[in-house]
Design an enzyme around this catalytic site. Structure first.
Site, mmCIF file in Angstrom:
data_model
loop_
_atom_site.group_PDB
_atom_site.id
_atom_site.type_symbol
_atom_site.label_atom_id
_atom_site.label_comp_id
_atom_site.label_asym_id
_atom_site.label_seq_id
_atom_site.Cartn_x
_atom_site.Cartn_y
_atom_site.Cartn_z
ATOM 1 N N HIS A 51 0.848 -1.203 0.000
ATOM 2 C CA HIS A 51 0.000 0.000 0.000
ATOM 3 C C HIS A 51 0.879 1.246 0.000
ATOM 4 O O HIS A 51 1.332 1.712 1.037
ATOM 5 C CB HIS A 51 -0.922 0.005 1.219
ATOM 6 N N HIS A 53 1.475 4.978 -2.787
ATOM 7 C CA HIS A 53 0.964 5.662 -3.982
ATOM 8 C C HIS A 53 2.063 6.164 -4.908
ATOM 9 O O HIS A 53 1.839 6.295 -6.112
ATOM 10 C CB HIS A 53 0.064 6.825 -3.576
ATOM 11 N N HIS A 237 1.223 9.239 11.462
ATOM 12 C CA HIS A 237 -0.136 8.700 11.435
ATOM 13 C C HIS A 237 -0.573 8.056 12.743
ATOM 14 O O HIS A 237 -1.739 8.150 13.124
ATOM 15 C CB HIS A 237 -0.263 7.666 10.307
ATOM 16 N N ASP A 260 2.174 3.831 2.711
ATOM 17 C CA ASP A 260 1.167 4.768 2.211
ATOM 18 C C ASP A 260 1.852 6.009 1.627
ATOM 19 O O ASP A 260 1.321 7.119 1.686
ATOM 20 C CB ASP A 260 0.182 5.164 3.310
ATOM 21 N N GLY A 295 -1.597 10.719 3.027
ATOM 22 C CA GLY A 295 -0.514 9.776 2.781
ATOM 23 C C GLY A 295 0.716 10.117 3.597
ATOM 24 O O GLY A 295 0.692 10.968 4.487
#
Length: 366
Positions: A51, A53, A237, A260, A295
């Site tokens: 996961h 991007h 996060h 992420d 992200g």
């Protein structure tokens, strides 16, 4: 044949001294023996990020061979030898193009595609573009899977949305459904898991909080022991206390470290883009204009090291970044652990967790 001696991370999730032999692109022998550990380095599997991007100024959703090549290069140079990049919530036609380009790109470390959207909740959209959110349906899934030539491995889904349960039941034999960007309560999340969902996207983020009277998605995932949970350990996060609590609660076999990461990873602070929206990056923090975290700007290797620094045993952090994610997307017969017959994707790191050497398919990358 090359022989590598050190503290080998075994298939049982512990370190033992010994020698690993590589011939061509495979591990052909592992011999455990007593060695003086004073100057030995750790020998671990190549990392698996299921996961993320983007990185190095590119996004997977750019949908170009140039972007994919740059992403592959950056990930490989940072010890991530298997990747399953994530899309964003975009139009069906754009998602189809992204999947088509990925299938035709011929990347050596691409193991799958993670569809993070468009089957999500508007109320928990996070950094996703609300204009393209749509109801879950197998028709679009089938189209994207065909465009990707079967590369779709993970599909984010908000189980409370109309059509979600039917979609999970109909298609869970072809992909792994991941509860994500959702307002689902405990009962709804439990129903989704019992219907076939087996994964939770970035635990705690973009979902109801875990409380003593309303345990929500977190509680449902905990109670269903076949459910894996993703965790972002970038230091932004998730608080370190919650990282420790999650490993304690779920156990090291069920936690999957993810980055992420977005295109700003590996780049200087500044303005970038994610899913068509402007993102400001300062250090490890990436935010939209309204302050929503968008992200991360940290790669998976650094997330693993951060997890160790938060008090997670190195054995558990390595498992969560290698074996667990490989198993979750069904590539563990060849990747994710150091075993005879598996691909020789190997990292050598010292006891300060500095990455010394990266071996991909038996060949030294760095």
């Amino acid at each position: 044949m090359r022989k590598i001696s050190g503290l080998i991370y075994t298939k049982d999730g512990i370190f033992q001294t010994g020698t690993l032999s590589v011939e061509e692109d495979k591990i052909v022998d592992i011999t455990f023996e007593k060695l003086d550990q004073t100057d030995l380095n750790y020998i671990i599997p190549g990392l698996v990020d299921i996961h993320f991007h983007g990185c190095a100024g590119y996004d997977f959703c750019d949908g170009t061979k140039e972007a994919l090549t740059a992403i592959e290069k950056y990930e490989l140079e940072h010890g991530i030898t298997s990747i399953c990049p994530a899309t964003m919530t975009l139009s069906a036609d754009r998602l189809a193009k992204i999947c088509t380009v990925a299938a035709e790109a011929g990347l050596s470390n691409l193991r799958g595609i993670n569809l993070e959207g468009p089957f999500i909740s508007l109320a928990k959209k996070g950094a996703q573009n609300p204009a393209y959110i749509q109801k879950p349906n197998t028709e679009l899934l089938e189209r994207l899977n065909e465009c990707s030539k079967g590369l779709v491995k993970l599909v984010a889904i908000a189980p409370e949305e109309e059509g979600a349960m039917e979609c999970i039941k109909e298609y869970s034999d072809k992909v792994q459904f991941s509860i994500a960007h959702t307002c689902a309560d405990y009962d709804t999340a439990s129903e989704a898991i019992e219907a076939g969902a087996s994964h939770v996207t970035h635990l705690y983020n973009a979902m109801p909080p875990f409380t003593h009277r309303a345990p929500g998605v977190v509680g449902a995932a905990f109670d269903h022991k076949n459910t894996d949970v993703e965790l972002i350990c970038d230091g932004v996060h998730i608080h370190p206390s919650m990282v420790r609590a999650t490993f304690s609660m779920f156990g090291a076999d069920r936690v999957i470290l993810i980055s992420d990461s977005m295109m700003a990873t590996g780049m200087e602070d500044g303005m970038y883009e994610l899913g068509g929206q402007d993102v400001t990056v300062k250090g490890n923090l990436a935010t939209l204009k309204d302050g929503t975290i968008a992200g991360s700007a940290t790669n998976l290797y650094d997330c693993m090291v951060h997890a160790i620094g938060m008090g997670i045993p190195v054995e558990d952090a390595v498992k969560a970044a290698t074996k667990n994610p490989a198993r979750s997307i069904g590539i563990d017969k060849e990747y994710g652990s150091l075993e005879v017959g598996k691909k020789a994707d190997i990292l050598i790191m010292n006891k300060q967790y500095d990455l010394l050497e990266i071996i991909k398919a038996g060949k030294t990358v760095i």
